[in-house]
Design an enzyme around this catalytic site. Structure first.
Site, PDB file in Angstrom:
ATOM      1  N   THR A 191      -0.252   7.666  -4.065  1.00  0.00           N
ATOM      2  CA  THR A 191       0.007   7.715  -5.215  1.00  0.00           C
ATOM      3  C   THR A 191       0.458   5.830  -5.647  1.00  0.00           C
ATOM      4  O   THR A 191       0.515   5.910  -5.109  1.00  0.00           O
ATOM      5  CB  THR A 191       0.793   8.754  -6.204  1.00  0.00           C
ATOM      6  OG1 THR A 191       2.083   8.705  -6.095  1.00  0.00           O
ATOM      7  CG2 THR A 191       0.201  10.324  -5.711  1.00  0.00           C
ATOM      8  N   GLN A 247       0.433   1.679   3.130  1.00  0.00           N
ATOM      9  CA  GLN A 247       0.273   1.367   1.657  1.00  0.00           C
ATOM     10  C   GLN A 247       0.053   0.688   0.883  1.00  0.00           C
ATOM     11  O   GLN A 247       0.962  -0.595   0.604  1.00  0.00           O
ATOM     12  CB  GLN A 247       2.560   1.486   1.913  1.00  0.00           C
ATOM     13  CG  GLN A 247       2.869   2.296   2.843  1.00  0.00           C
ATOM     14  CD  GLN A 247       4.284   1.930   3.506  1.00  0.00           C
ATOM     15  OE1 GLN A 247       4.411   1.201   4.054  1.00  0.00           O
ATOM     16  NE2 GLN A 247       5.021   2.680   2.163  1.00  0.00           N
ATOM     17  N   THR A 248      -0.853   0.543  -0.141  1.00  0.00           N
ATOM     18  CA  THR A 248      -2.026  -0.365  -0.137  1.00  0.00           C
ATOM     19  C   THR A 248      -0.482  -0.846  -1.526  1.00  0.00           C
ATOM     20  O   THR A 248      -0.931  -1.791  -2.324  1.00  0.00           O
ATOM     21  CB  THR A 248      -2.845  -0.365  -0.437  1.00  0.00           C
ATOM     22  OG1 THR A 248      -2.590   1.748  -1.432  1.00  0.00           O
ATOM     23  CG2 THR A 248      -3.960   0.457  -0.100  1.00  0.00           C
ATOM     24  N   CYS A 249       0.055   0.338  -1.677  1.00  0.00           N
ATOM     25  CA  CYS A 249       0.346  -0.180  -3.159  1.00  0.00           C
ATOM     26  C   CYS A 249       2.111  -1.482  -3.352  1.00  0.00           C
ATOM     27  O   CYS A 249       2.094  -1.974  -4.550  1.00  0.00           O
ATOM     28  CB  CYS A 249       1.972   1.539  -3.734  1.00  0.00           C
ATOM     29  SG  CYS A 249       0.752   2.669  -3.979  1.00  0.00           S
ATOM     30  N   PHE A 250       1.918  -1.341  -1.780  1.00  0.00           N
ATOM     31  CA  PHE A 250       2.905  -2.754  -1.208  1.00  0.00           C
ATOM     32  C   PHE A 250       2.406  -3.706  -0.653  1.00  0.00           C
ATOM     33  O   PHE A 250       3.378  -4.269  -0.190  1.00  0.00           O
ATOM     34  CB  PHE A 250       4.373  -1.860  -0.895  1.00  0.00           C
ATOM     35  CG  PHE A 250       4.793  -0.621  -1.895  1.00  0.00           C
ATOM     36  CD1 PHE A 250       5.563  -1.140  -2.669  1.00  0.00           C
ATOM     37  CD2 PHE A 250       4.664   0.816  -1.611  1.00  0.00           C
ATOM     38  CE1 PHE A 250       6.229  -0.028  -3.766  1.00  0.00           C
ATOM     39  CE2 PHE A 250       5.445   1.527  -1.992  1.00  0.00           C
ATOM     40  CZ  PHE A 250       5.651   0.925  -3.256  1.00  0.00           C
TER      41      PHE A 250
END
Length: 845
Positions: free
Chosen positions: A523, A809-812
């Site tokens: 998410t 971890q594409t969010c970061f």
């Protein structure tokens, strides 16, 4: 009509024969320039008559006393004994004046006297003043007067106290503030009635009483006054209907004038009240100023002059926050609209009002112009120094001055409003901004969100792309609303996304979005970016019939006239409009761009033959040939053309007339330009008008108002828009990629890092984009490249088995890379994750 009785009494012995009288009529604040109220004025404004005794024997004697009461144009005389009650005195005064009154009180040294006490019991000293405060009965707005009376009673009781430093007044603060709120809450919605109601506050000098509280020598009482005044300023927007806001400004003006003349213009409460007044005035709809009077201009001018003076002093050298910047912009905006209203609409102040020696000149217009010239000179110097500072300072030093830069830009917005009052002033300001465009663009990029910067979008010759992008994004709502949550199945991506975005109220999308794919663990913002990108790829895919791509540029799209084959196509166009607007608002580059024929119609502009060159090169070349042919060939009917267009759709062919009777009109050398124009209009305007209308409607749903939506498209050109929504189409620069990557567990010269970049450099362009998507969820970078991302990318060491694939971890922007034993094993694992079907999920449950 309601009247206020405010009488000052002095006691005198019966032997007194020489009495002098001083009468002070109720004072109103003059709108003349400048105002300078004083403490003496504040005191006299509380009295309507004063009786001074000549002899001064003690009041506590058995002899009768003479009372001298000056009311209107006559002086009243009557006798009283020291043992007579306060209530008796009040009754006799009312009987002698003939007023039918109620709620009268005698006040001695700010102390309310009890009606059942005698003059002797009140310990009244000789040669002192008693004040009678009361209100005449009113046939209308009696409740308004009663509430003000309640406030006066509370203030009188408070002023009579002599508190110690440890006394707690928390129980009194709400009582007076509540009365203020009650008064505001009962304001009628009708303008005329609202005016009379609010005038009760002014005519009773309630604002003066509150300022007297704030001027008390006792800190606790000052705090009560401050709280009550702040309540009035902070609550009027809540309790007053918007239609009567400007009626309330007369009271706010009075507060500001009193505070400026008593506690001074550097006092914190005055500065707060001034700021609130400016904000309230600037927030009004322009229609409120249509019938503005000269008096409003006169009232506004001193604030502008005061703030301009502060800016002139501070601007060249001040590196701290210039708090007057936003206030100056607000007051200048209000003054601009007031001048427009007084002049009867749009336009400049005529030169006859500020340059001509004739009687037409207005002093405020002359002074305002002189102030502008001084401001422009200082602002030019300030921008010059700002440019030098930005060029010589580190990023950390620049960041520490961000608030200062925001205020400089706010001042610039004020100058823009200022300059619009004078035709030659606009030219002067534009010349300065053009000369100082480098520091100006730097200020825009550092600016905080502010609706007052939208005018900068019109300065295309001064602003660069990054500045226009920054300001245009400010047109979207501030994402401070409740999150709109979505749980979507990848196999039903388009259908379920349509339900979540296209079938909900527009307001639900004005906040943030929370996105999650079914049966996937991840998410956060990376998943949201992924959803935008894969959804847009599906929407603009040739498998669907909503859009067509340009033959020579598969990333460039325009609406498909054949979309009518789908009964829901117009609802889907509204949905797509919302998706693109949301992608812009969330600063996600989705990898698609719009063709000129699409964007120009969104901007409300006309389509010409030259605009269809990319959308339909074949039609473009055919039309060019018709226009370039010799007249004889065209007139010979060798082309066999009439004003008809043939259309093939769903396996059938039909003809459409380009104009009434078009089948009978043969194309010749005289009308061929008309034929080409009508053909282009039919192909790229008429046939897709409904699709564009619904896309536009969906796009505008994401804005808070329609005005912002129109300004967005009109202020950008096609290249700006496509950079914002599509990102860069340039090949990925691996050196730039490496420069914006940090390492966690690895070092730059480790063999695994050397292997990794060697493998990446040998990849095909599409593989690099797939790896970029796996790492960041983006296939296309911002136009600035990797530096345009919100943060650096990270490459982290992972211990584990050799057959383990890299994870992300594409969010970061983080890629987790195992320690493979050889470059060949690493290459095999990298080849797997750069396959499109492997990259398209975030890990299954």
């Amino acid at each position: 009509m309601s009247l206020s009785l405010d009488l000052a009494l002095r006691l005198a012995p019966p032997s007194s024969t020489s009495v002098s009288t001083r009468t002070a009529s109720p004072t109103t604040l003059s709108p003349s320039i400048p105002w300078n109220p004083s403490t003496a004025f504040l005191e006299s404004a509380m009295d309507t008559a004063t009786i001074r005794t000549v002899t001064t024997p003690p009041i506590l004697s058995s002899s009768f006393l003479h009372f001298f009461v000056h009311a209107s144009s006559r002086t009243l005389v009557f006798h009283a004994r020291p043992d007579e009650t306060v209530g008796g005195i009040i009754g006799r005064i009312c009987a002698m004046t003939g007023f039918k009154s109620r709620d009268h009180h005698l006040i001695y040294r700010s102390r309310l006297l009890s009606e059942d006490m005698t003059l002797a019991e009140c310990a009244i000293e000789k040669d002192t003043t008693l004040r009678l405060i009361g209100r005449l009965l009113s046939a209308s707005f009696s409740t308004s007067w009663q509430i003000v009376d309640e406030m006066f009673y509370a203030i009188t009781c408070l002023l009579a106290l002599r508190p110690s430093p440890t006394d707690d007044f928390n129980h009194i603060i709400p009582s007076i503030s509540v009365i203020v709120k009650k008064f505001l809450a009962m304001t009628p919605t009708a303008n005329d009635e609202a005016f009379v109601h609010l005038q009760v506050f002014i005519s009773t000098k309630a604002h003066v009483a509150l300022v007297k509280l704030y001027m008390s020598p006792f800190k606790q009482i000052r705090e009560v006054g401050k709280e009550a005044i702040n309540t009035f300023f902070s609550s009027n927007r809540i309790y007053l209907p918007q239609s009567v806001h400007l009626k309330c400004t007369s009271i706010l003006f009075e507060f500001c004038k009193l505070l400026a003349g008593t506690v001074g213009r550097t006092d914190s409460l005055y500065l707060t009240c001034r700021s609130t007044l400016g904000s309230l005035l600037a927030a009004q709809n322009r229609s409120f100023y249509i019938s503005a009077s000269r008096n409003l201009i006169i009232d506004l001018y001193p604030f502008v002059a005061e703030l301009a003076e502060a800016i002139i002093i501070l601007l060249p050298s001040e590196k701290k926050c210039l708090a007057s910047g936003v206030d100056f912009s607000n007051f200048m905006k209000a003054l601009r609209w007031a001048i427009h209203g007084w002049l009867g609409g749009e336009g400049f102040i005529p030169e006859s009002m500020y340059k001509s020696p004739s009687l037409m000149c207005e002093q405020w217009a002359i002074d305002l112009y002189a102030i502008f010239l001084k401001l422009v000179k200082n602002f030019d110097e300030g921008l010059e120094k700002t440019g030098k500072f930005l060029a010589q300072s580190t990023a950390k030093e620049i960041e520490s001055h961000c608030l200062h830069w925001s205020n400089l830009l706010a001042i610039c917005s004020g100058f823009h409003k200022f300059a619009r009052n004078y035709e030659d002033a606009r030219k002067a300001l534009h010349a300065i901004l053009l000369t100082r465009r480098v520091p100006l663009n730097a200020l825009i990029k550092l600016a905080n969100r502010n609706d007052d910067y939208h005018w900068l979008l019109k300065l295309k010759d001064i602003t660069d792309f990054e500045s226009r992008r920054k300001v245009s994004i400010m047109l979207f709502p501030d994402r401070s609303f409740e999150l709109h949550e979505m749980l979507i199945d990848r196999s039903q991506l388009l259908t379920e996304s349509f339900e979540y975005v296209g079938q909900v109220e527009a307001n639900a999308l004005h906040g943030g979005l929370f996105m999650e794919f079914k049966n996937e663990q991840a998410t956060g913002p990376g998943v949201l970016r992924e959803w935008f990108c894969v959804l847009c790829r599906e929407i603009f895919s040739q498998r669907n019939i909503l859009f067509l791509s340009c033959p020579n540029n598969p990333r460039r799209f325009f609406p498909n006239a054949g979309s009518v084959a789908d009964s829901l196509h117009l609802k889907y166009f509204s949905f797509v409009g919302r998706v693109i607007a949301l992608a812009l608002m969330h600063k996600v580059q989705v990898g698609i761009t719009f063709d000129r024929v699409f964007f120009l119609q969104l901007s409300g502009k006309t389509i010409t033959l030259e605009d269809i060159q990319d959308a339909d090169p074949f039609l473009y070349m055919s039309c060019k040939k018709i226009l370039d042919m010799d007249d004889e060939i065209v007139n010979s009917d060798a082309l066999g053309l009439t004003f008809v267009r043939d259309i093939e759709a769903l396996g059938s062919r039909k003809s459409v007339e380009l104009c009434p009777g078009g089948r009978e009109i043969v194309v010749n050398s005289t009308n061929r330009k008309d034929y080409v124009t009508l053909l282009v209009q039919n192909c790229f305007v008429t046939s897709i008008a409904e699709q564009i209308h619904h896309f536009n409607q969906g796009f505008s749903d994401i804005f808070s108002d329609k005005k912002s939506h129109k300004l967005f498209f009109r202020s950008l050109d096609l290249e700006d828009f496509n950079r914002m929504v599509g990102g860069s189409d340039d090949s990925i620069n691996v050196s730039d990629w490496k420069a914006h990557t940090s390492y966690d567990g690895y070092r730059e010269n480790d063999c695994h890092i050397i292997w990794f970049w060697t493998i990446v450099e040998d990849m095909e362009e599409d593989q690099k984009r797939t790896l970029l998507r796996f790492w960041t969820s983006l296939r296309h970078l911002p136009v600035e490249g990797f530096s345009g991302l919100s943060s650096k990318l990270f490459l982290c060491k992972v211990s584990g088995l050799q057959n383990r694939l890299p994870t992300s971890q594409t969010c970061f922007y983080t890629l987790n890379l195992p320690q493979y034993s050889s470059i060949s094993i690493m290459s095999d694992r990298m080849q797997l994750i750069t396959q499109e079907h492997v990259c398209s999920s975030f890990g299954l449950w």
